[in-house]
Design a protein around this motif. Structure first.
Motif, PDB file in Angstrom:
ATOM      1  N   LEU A   1      11.799  -6.699   8.068  1.00 57.15           N
ATOM      2  CA  LEU A   1      11.220  -5.621   7.258  1.00 57.15           C
ATOM      3  C   LEU A   1      12.255  -4.512   7.104  1.00 57.15           C
ATOM      4  CD1 LEU A   1       7.700  -5.450   8.972  1.00 57.15           C
ATOM      5  CD2 LEU A   1       8.379  -6.817   6.991  1.00 57.15           C
ATOM      6  N   GLU A   2      12.457  -4.065   5.884  1.00 56.44           N
ATOM      7  CA  GLU A   2      13.435  -3.002   5.622  1.00 56.44           C
ATOM      8  C   GLU A   2      12.720  -1.654   5.541  1.00 56.44           C
ATOM      9  OE1 GLU A   2      16.162  -3.500   2.432  1.00 56.44           O
ATOM     10  OE2 GLU A   2      17.101  -5.280   3.328  1.00 56.44           O
ATOM     11  N   VAL A   3      13.072  -0.776   6.462  1.00 60.03           N
ATOM     12  CA  VAL A   3      12.490   0.571   6.467  1.00 60.03           C
ATOM     13  C   VAL A   3      13.506   1.515   5.827  1.00 60.03           C
ATOM     14  CG1 VAL A   3      11.500   2.412   7.872  1.00 60.03           C
ATOM     15  CG2 VAL A   3      11.277   0.034   8.620  1.00 60.03           C
ATOM     16  N   VAL A   4      13.151   2.045   4.667  1.00 62.16           N
ATOM     17  CA  VAL A   4      14.041   2.978   3.972  1.00 62.16           C
ATOM     18  C   VAL A   4      13.708   4.395   4.456  1.00 62.16           C
ATOM     19  CG1 VAL A   4      14.816   3.867   1.740  1.00 62.16           C
ATOM     20  CG2 VAL A   4      14.199   1.445   1.984  1.00 62.16           C
ATOM     21  N   VAL A   5      14.604   4.942   5.290  1.00 63.14           N
ATOM     22  CA  VAL A   5      14.410   6.292   5.849  1.00 63.14           C
ATOM     23  C   VAL A   5      15.019   7.291   4.875  1.00 63.14           C
ATOM     24  CG1 VAL A   5      14.934   7.820   7.791  1.00 63.14           C
ATOM     25  CG2 VAL A   5      14.488   5.384   8.200  1.00 63.14           C
ATOM     26  N   LYS A   6      14.208   8.215   4.393  1.00 64.66           N
ATOM     27  CA  LYS A   6      14.690   9.169   3.381  1.00 64.66           C
ATOM     28  C   LYS A   6      15.258  10.421   4.039  1.00 64.66           C
ATOM     29  CE  LYS A   6      11.820   7.442  -0.306  1.00 64.66           C
ATOM     30  NZ  LYS A   6      10.500   7.478  -0.906  1.00 64.66           N
ATOM     31  N   PRO A   7      16.256  11.048   3.395  1.00 65.44           N
ATOM     32  CA  PRO A   7      16.822  12.281   3.961  1.00 65.44           C
ATOM     33  C   PRO A   7      15.744  13.341   4.183  1.00 65.44           C
ATOM     34  CG  PRO A   7      18.172  11.511   2.125  1.00 65.44           C
ATOM     35  CD  PRO A   7      16.930  10.670   2.135  1.00 65.44           C
ATOM     36  N   GLY A   8      15.749  13.939   5.377  1.00 59.23           N
ATOM     37  CA  GLY A   8      14.801  15.010   5.666  1.00 59.23           C
ATOM     38  C   GLY A   8      13.507  14.567   6.310  1.00 59.23           C
ATOM     39  N   TRP A   9      13.315  13.256   6.476  1.00 55.71           N
ATOM     40  CA  TRP A   9      12.086  12.805   7.137  1.00 55.71           C
ATOM     41  C   TRP A   9      11.985  13.396   8.536  1.00 55.71           C
ATOM     42  CZ3 TRP A   9      10.652   6.927   6.273  1.00 55.71           C
ATOM     43  CH2 TRP A   9      10.076   6.802   4.987  1.00 55.71           C
ATOM     44  N   LYS A  10      10.753  13.722   8.920  1.00 59.63           N
ATOM     45  CA  LYS A  10      10.508  14.321  10.235  1.00 59.63           C
ATOM     46  C   LYS A  10       9.966  13.271  11.206  1.00 59.63           C
ATOM     47  CE  LYS A  10       9.550  19.094   8.792  1.00 59.63           C
ATOM     48  NZ  LYS A  10       9.568  19.130   7.343  1.00 59.63           N
ATOM     49  N   ALA A  11      10.092  13.566  12.484  1.00 62.03           N
ATOM     50  CA  ALA A  11       9.489  12.722  13.517  1.00 62.03           C
ATOM     51  C   ALA A  11       7.986  12.646  13.259  1.00 62.03           C
ATOM     52  CB  ALA A  11       9.772  13.297  14.899  1.00 62.03           C
ATOM     53  N   GLY A  12       7.412  11.463  13.424  1.00 58.75           N
ATOM     54  CA  GLY A  12       5.975  11.279  13.170  1.00 58.75           C
ATOM     55  C   GLY A  12       5.670  10.694  11.805  1.00 58.75           C
ATOM     56  N   THR A  13       6.676  10.662  10.900  1.00 63.40           N
ATOM     57  CA  THR A  13       6.485  10.038   9.586  1.00 63.40           C
ATOM     58  C   THR A  13       6.177   8.549   9.790  1.00 63.40           C
ATOM     59  OG1 THR A  13       8.046  11.590   8.597  1.00 63.40           O
ATOM     60  CG2 THR A  13       7.573   9.613   7.338  1.00 63.40           C
ATOM     61  N   LYS A  14       5.192   8.028   9.052  1.00 67.28           N
ATOM     62  CA  LYS A  14       4.773   6.631   9.230  1.00 67.28           C
ATOM     63  C   LYS A  14       5.112   5.795   7.992  1.00 67.28           C
ATOM     64  CE  LYS A  14       1.045   7.640  12.461  1.00 67.28           C
ATOM     65  NZ  LYS A  14      -0.392   7.735  12.698  1.00 67.28           N
ATOM     66  N   VAL A  15       5.584   4.574   8.259  1.00 64.47           N
ATOM     67  CA  VAL A  15       5.870   3.617   7.183  1.00 64.47           C
ATOM     68  C   VAL A  15       5.018   2.379   7.451  1.00 64.47           C
ATOM     69  CG1 VAL A  15       7.660   2.347   5.955  1.00 64.47           C
ATOM     70  CG2 VAL A  15       8.246   4.470   7.136  1.00 64.47           C
ATOM     71  N   THR A  16       4.174   1.997   6.481  1.00 57.85           N
ATOM     72  CA  THR A  16       3.244   0.887   6.672  1.00 57.85           C
ATOM     73  C   THR A  16       3.653  -0.326   5.852  1.00 57.85           C
ATOM     74  OG1 THR A  16       1.446   2.463   7.042  1.00 57.85           O
ATOM     75  CG2 THR A  16       0.797   0.209   6.542  1.00 57.85           C
ATOM     76  N   PHE A  17       3.657  -1.497   6.506  1.00 57.51           N
ATOM     77  CA  PHE A  17       3.846  -2.781   5.825  1.00 57.51           C
ATOM     78  C   PHE A  17       2.533  -3.538   5.927  1.00 57.51           C
ATOM     79  CE2 PHE A  17       8.078  -1.409   6.933  1.00 57.51           C
ATOM     80  CZ  PHE A  17       8.851  -1.800   5.846  1.00 57.51           C
ATOM     81  N   GLY A  18       1.823  -3.642   4.812  1.00 60.02           N
ATOM     82  CA  GLY A  18       0.487  -4.249   4.794  1.00 60.02           C
ATOM     83  C   GLY A  18       0.546  -5.750   5.035  1.00 60.02           C
ATOM     84  N   GLY A  19      -0.278  -6.231   5.982  1.00 58.75           N
ATOM     85  CA  GLY A  19      -0.451  -7.668   6.191  1.00 58.75           C
ATOM     86  C   GLY A  19       0.777  -8.407   6.694  1.00 58.75           C
ATOM     87  N   GLU A  20       1.692  -7.712   7.373  1.00 59.86           N
ATOM     88  CA  GLU A  20       2.907  -8.375   7.868  1.00 59.86           C
ATOM     89  C   GLU A  20       2.824  -8.715   9.360  1.00 59.86           C
ATOM     90  OE1 GLU A  20       5.307  -9.611   6.274  1.00 59.86           O
ATOM     91  OE2 GLU A  20       5.449  -8.591   4.347  1.00 59.86           O
ATOM     92  N   GLY A  21       1.706  -8.367  10.011  1.00 56.83           N
ATOM     93  CA  GLY A  21       1.567  -8.616  11.445  1.00 56.83           C
ATOM     94  C   GLY A  21       0.899  -9.952  11.742  1.00 56.83           C
ATOM     95  N   ASP A  22       0.293 -10.060  12.932  1.00 60.13           N
ATOM     96  CA  ASP A  22      -0.389 -11.289  13.347  1.00 60.13           C
ATOM     97  C   ASP A  22      -1.629 -11.528  12.484  1.00 60.13           C
ATOM     98  OD1 ASP A  22       1.453 -11.560  15.365  1.00 60.13           O
ATOM     99  OD2 ASP A  22       0.162 -10.700  16.922  1.00 60.13           O
ATOM    100  N   GLU A  23      -1.939 -12.812  12.283  1.00 58.44           N
ATOM    101  CA  GLU A  23      -3.181 -13.151  11.574  1.00 58.44           C
ATOM    102  C   GLU A  23      -4.372 -12.809  12.468  1.00 58.44           C
ATOM    103  OE1 GLU A  23      -5.457 -16.903   9.406  1.00 58.44           O
ATOM    104  OE2 GLU A  23      -3.398 -17.159  10.111  1.00 58.44           O
ATOM    105  N   ILE A  24      -5.435 -12.290  11.861  1.00 59.91           N
ATOM    106  CA  ILE A  24      -6.634 -11.898  12.613  1.00 59.91           C
ATOM    107  C   ILE A  24      -7.557 -13.113  12.694  1.00 59.91           C
ATOM    108  CG2 ILE A  24      -8.595 -10.320  12.680  1.00 59.91           C
ATOM    109  CD1 ILE A  24      -6.555  -8.717  10.592  1.00 59.91           C
ATOM    110  N   ALA A  25      -7.763 -13.629  13.928  1.00 62.66           N
ATOM    111  CA  ALA A  25      -8.541 -14.854  14.135  1.00 62.66           C
ATOM    112  C   ALA A  25      -8.021 -15.930  13.172  1.00 62.66           C
ATOM    113  CB  ALA A  25     -10.022 -14.566  13.966  1.00 62.66           C
ATOM    114  N   SER A  26      -8.875 -16.564  12.414  1.00 60.76           N
ATOM    115  CA  SER A  26      -8.405 -17.523  11.392  1.00 60.76           C
ATOM    116  C   SER A  26      -8.909 -17.061  10.034  1.00 60.76           C
ATOM    117  CB  SER A  26      -8.909 -18.937  11.702  1.00 60.76           C
ATOM    118  OG  SER A  26      -8.418 -19.363  12.958  1.00 60.76           O
ATOM    119  N   SER A  27      -8.856 -15.752   9.810  1.00 54.37           N
ATOM    120  CA  SER A  27      -9.492 -15.146   8.623  1.00 54.37           C
ATOM    121  C   SER A  27      -8.625 -15.251   7.378  1.00 54.37           C
ATOM    122  CB  SER A  27      -9.774 -13.668   8.910  1.00 54.37           C
ATOM    123  OG  SER A  27      -8.546 -12.976   9.089  1.00 54.37           O
ATOM    124  N   GLY A  28      -7.338 -15.621   7.556  1.00 54.68           N
ATOM    125  CA  GLY A  28      -6.440 -15.605   6.397  1.00 54.68           C
ATOM    126  C   GLY A  28      -5.926 -14.210   6.095  1.00 54.68           C
TER     127      GLY A  28
END
Length: 233
Positions: free
Chosen positions: A93-120
């Protein structure tokens, strides 16, 4: 009479003269409607449990002040489990950090983690920007704080400070201090702080504070000269 009135109230609504019967008739459908209501919180609870299963996987992303000043792209390798989803076990996953970002800034990648049960469906991955400690700067919002020790003679007579800046060009900023430096003195250099993430051309300030180092000893001769030179008021 009352039974007939209630019957009339239920059947015709307005048929019975008995007002109570009429009200009873109106009340009954409301009562029937109520069993449907407990079903709604039931659905909400199931939805809530599903939501709990989808809690995102959160990771800290350590960034240096230089990276947060100039911006950077960080490639993060993640391993994820799949039961029914057809996809690679690892992803970059490529996290593009922009100039001036502060600590605590969040970057979300939707649906890139573990599959939940067998839900698809798969959980989201969130990276949270964290700020590494810096050797010469402390960040306060968009300002950069710098602390410097100076000898008493410089505090009284003026001096220059060379500050290595965070730019990728490794620029050194020369700051001339002509004022008398007291323990509470701060030198503010406008526009030499961190960029603002919304408009990177705008920058905060560089704020320099000083620790005045007194000489450990002075010769009698030097003391006499200082008495002649330094005013008492």
């Amino acid at each position: 009479g009352m039974g007939g009135g209630m019957g009339g109230g239920m059947g015709g609504g307005m048929g019975g003269m008995d007002g109570m019967g009429g009200m009873g008739g109106m009340g009954m459908p409301g009562m029937q409607g109520m069993p449907g209501m407990p079903g709604m919180p039931g659905m909400g609870m199931q939805g809530g449990m599903g939501g709990m299963g989808q809690r995102p996987a959160t990771f800290d992303l350590q960034c240096s002040l230089e990276e947060l000043f100039n911006g950077t792209t960080k490639k993060m390798k993640v391993k994820r489990q799949s039961k029914t989803l057809q996809r690679d076990a690892e992803a970059v996953l490529e996290v593009v950090v922009k100039p001036g970002w502060k600590a605590g800034t969040k970057v979300t990648f939707g649906g890139e983690g573990d599959e939940i049960a067998s839900s698809g469906k798969a959980q989201d991955i969130i990276f949270v920007i964290r700020e590494k400690k810096h050797s010469i700067f402390t960040r306060e919002g968009s300002n950069l704080l710098h602390y410097r020790k100076i000898p008493l003679v410089d505090a009284l007579t003026g001096f220059k400070v060379d500050v290595p800046m965070l730019d990728s060009s490794e620029r050194v900023l020369r700051v001339n201090v002509r004022d008398m430096v007291t323990p509470t003195y701060t030198k503010v250099v406008k526009g030499e702080g961190m960029p603002c993430s919304k408009s990177p051309s705008e920058k905060g300030d560089l704020i320099i504070t000083f620790d005045i180092v007194y000489p450990k000893t002075l010769s009698e001769d030097a003391k006499e000269q200082l008495k002649k030179v330094l005013p008492r008021s």
